[in-house]
Design a protein around this motif. Structure first.
Motif, mmCIF file in Angstrom:
data_model
loop_
_atom_site.group_PDB
_atom_site.id
_atom_site.type_symbol
_atom_site.label_atom_id
_atom_site.label_comp_id
_atom_site.label_asym_id
_atom_site.label_seq_id
_atom_site.Cartn_x
_atom_site.Cartn_y
_atom_site.Cartn_z
ATOM 1 N N CYS A 245 -1.222 -5.858 1.106
ATOM 2 C CA CYS A 245 -1.581 -5.443 -0.256
ATOM 3 C C CYS A 245 -2.283 -6.602 -0.951
ATOM 4 O O CYS A 245 -1.791 -7.729 -0.940
ATOM 5 C CB CYS A 245 -0.328 -5.039 -1.028
ATOM 6 N N CYS A 248 0.345 -7.764 -3.923
ATOM 7 C CA CYS A 248 1.686 -8.323 -3.708
ATOM 8 C C CYS A 248 1.864 -8.842 -2.283
ATOM 9 O O CYS A 248 2.943 -9.326 -1.935
ATOM 10 C CB CYS A 248 2.755 -7.283 -4.026
ATOM 11 N N SER A 250 2.442 -7.447 0.409
ATOM 12 C CA SER A 250 3.352 -6.756 1.328
ATOM 13 C C SER A 250 2.551 -6.137 2.472
ATOM 14 O O SER A 250 1.361 -5.837 2.343
ATOM 15 C CB SER A 250 4.130 -5.670 0.580
ATOM 16 N N CYS A 279 -0.739 -1.548 -1.760
ATOM 17 C CA CYS A 279 0.409 -0.730 -1.385
ATOM 18 C C CYS A 279 0.563 0.374 -2.426
ATOM 19 O O CYS A 279 0.047 0.270 -3.539
ATOM 20 C CB CYS A 279 1.674 -1.589 -1.286
ATOM 21 N N CYS A 282 2.102 -0.842 -5.883
ATOM 22 C CA CYS A 282 1.194 -1.533 -6.811
ATOM 23 C C CYS A 282 0.139 -0.575 -7.349
ATOM 24 O O CYS A 282 -0.183 -0.587 -8.536
ATOM 25 C CB CYS A 282 0.495 -2.703 -6.116
#
Ligand SMILES: [Zn+2]
Length: 359
Positions: A245, A248, A250, A279, A282
Motif C-alpha cells: 500500500c 501504509c 501493508s 489497501c 486506506c
C-alpha cells in the motif's frame, strides 16, 4: 473591478443561481462549468484578482473527457443528454472519436484515443469548439427567459449561433475570465463539483424515463472511475513499486484498489502520476479527502523513468504536468489550517504559510 465576483461566496451563489433557475434543455452547461472549474484549478493565476485566458480548445478537450464514459450504453441503452430538438453535436463528436479509435465500449481513456488517432481527435476538438461557441458558452450566463446575458464570468458578446472560425480567431480562440473568477472557481471546486454532479444525475433521470428508481447507480455510470480499466496498471505498478500500500506499506492482496491521490471527485486525472496501489482500508478511509501535502510530495518523487516506461508499455499517459498543476491549484486555493488526510485515521492541518514547491 466587479466587486461581486471578488468574493468567492458571491461568485458561487451566482453560479448556482444560473443553474438552478428552470429546467435545463441539455447537460452541456453543466459540462462546460465542470470543464471551466478544472481548467481554473490547473491554471490558477498568481494573483487572486487576475484575469485568465482560457482556450476554447482546452475546454473542448475537458468536455469530451466528461462525456467520454457517458456516451457508452447504460443498461443497454444510450443516454439522452438533451431534450428533443436540441442538437447533439458534442455527444455525437465524442461517439465518432470513440469509434475512430476503435476502443468500443471499453474503459480506455480519451488520452489513449489522442495517441491512436490524432487526426480524428483534432476533428472532434474542432467540432466541439464550434459547438461550445454556438450554444453553452453564450448561454451559460443567461437566465431562462432573460433577453440578455449577464456576463459576470466572461465576455460572451462575440459568441452565439452565428459565430464563425474567423470571429473566434480574432478572439485568440479563447474566452477571458474576469478578474477574480479563476481563483474563485478554483477555491469553490470542492463545493461546486459535487453539486454539479447531483444536478447532472437529476437531469439524466428526467431526460431518460427508463431510468426509474430501481436502476441502481446512475452517478456511477456518469462519474465513476472505471475499476476494470484502472486494473491494467496493477501488475506493472506491483512489479515497479512492490506489492505494498502506498500509504501504509501493508502487503497487498492481488485485487487491491487503485487510488487516485488527488481525489477523482475534484480533478479527474487518470494519469499514472496520480495513481497508486492502496489497501482497501486506506482507500476507503481516504475516500475523496484531500491528501496531506507530504503524500503528494512522495507521489511526485516516484521515479519518473519507471512511470514513463509503464506509460509507453500500456499506452497510458503519466499526466505528470497536469497532476502537478492541479496539486498547486488545489492547495493554493485552500485556507490554511484545513484538515488533510495523512494516513489511515490520521489528519493533518495544512500549514500556515504553506507554499508548494513542486517542480
Ligand atoms: Zn494502506
Amino acid at each position: 473591478m466587479d466587486d461581486a465576483v471578488s468574493d468567492p461566496l458571491v461568485l458561487g451563489q451566482r453560479v448556482v443561481a444560473i443553474l438552478e433557475t428552470g429546467a435545463r434543455d441539455a447537460t452541456y452547461k453543466l459540462a462546460l462549468l465542470m470543464a471551466l472549474i478544472e481548467h481554473c484549478i490547473e491554471n490558477l493565476p498568481d494573483r487572486r484578482n487576475d484575469t485568465l485566458q482560457v482556450p476554447i480548445a482546452d475546454l473542448a478537450h475537458r468536455v469530451i473527457d466528461l462525456y467520454w464514459r457517458q456516451v457508452r450504453p447504460f443498461e443497454g441503452q444510450e443516454l439522452v443528454q438533451r431534450r428533443t430538438g436540441n442538437k447533439a453535436r458534442i455527444t455525437d463528436a465524442t461517439k465518432r472519436l470513440r469509434a475512430a479509435a476503435g476502443i468500443g465500449n471499453s474503459g480506455l481513456s480519451l488520452e489513449v484515443a489522442m495517441m491512436r488517432v490524432p487526426d480524428a481527435y483534432a476533428d472532434a476538438i474542432d467540432t466541439v469548439v464550434i459547438a461550445l461557441a454556438k450554444q453553452p458558452l453564450p448561454r451559460l450566463q443567461k437566465l431562462p427567459g432573460a433577453a440578455a446575458s449577464d456576463p459576470f464570468l466572461y465576455d460572451d458578446s462575440f459568441l452565439g449561433e452565428n459565430v464563425s472560425r474567423k470571429i473566434l480567431r480574432e478572439h485568440d480562440d479563447s474566452i477571458v475570465l474576469k478578474p477574480g473568477v479563476a481563483s474563485g472557481l478554483a477555491r469553490l471546486a470542492g463545493l461546486l463539483k459535487p453539486a454539479l454532479e447531483i444536478m447532472w444525475v437529476d437531469d439524466i433521470r428526467r431526460m431518460n424515463r427508463f431510468l426509474d428508481a430501481e436502476i441502481p447507480d446512475v452517478a456511477g455510470h456518469l462519474f465513476g472511475r472505471d475499476r476494470l480499466a484502472l486494473s491494467a496498471i496493477r501488475e506493472p505498478f506491483t512489479d515497479a513499486f512492490g506489492p505494498h500500500c502506498f500509504y501504509c506499506s501493508s502487503h497487498l492482496p492481488t485485487n487491491n484498489p487503485i487510488d487516485h491521490v488527488l481525489p477523482w471527485s475534484l480533478v479527474g486525472i487518470d494519469g499514472l502520476a496520480n495513481l497508486v496501489l492502496a489497501c482497501a482500508r486506506c482507500n476507503t478511509d481516504k475516500s475523496s479527502a484531500l491528501p496531506a501535502v507530504a503524500i503528494v510530495d512522495r507521489v511526485l518523487r516516484r521515479d519518473r523513468k519507471t512511470l514513463e516506461d509503464i506509460a509507453s508499455e500500456l499506452q497510458w499517459p503519466t499526466q505528470r504536468d497536469r497532476t502537478i498543476a492541479a496539486a498547486r491549484g488545489i492547495y493554493r486555493g485552500q485556507p490554511t489550517g484545513v484538515p488533510t488526510w495523512a494516513g489511515y485515521k490520521q489528519t493533518e492541518r495544512l500549514d500556515v504559510g504553506f507554499r508548494p514547491q513542486w517542480p
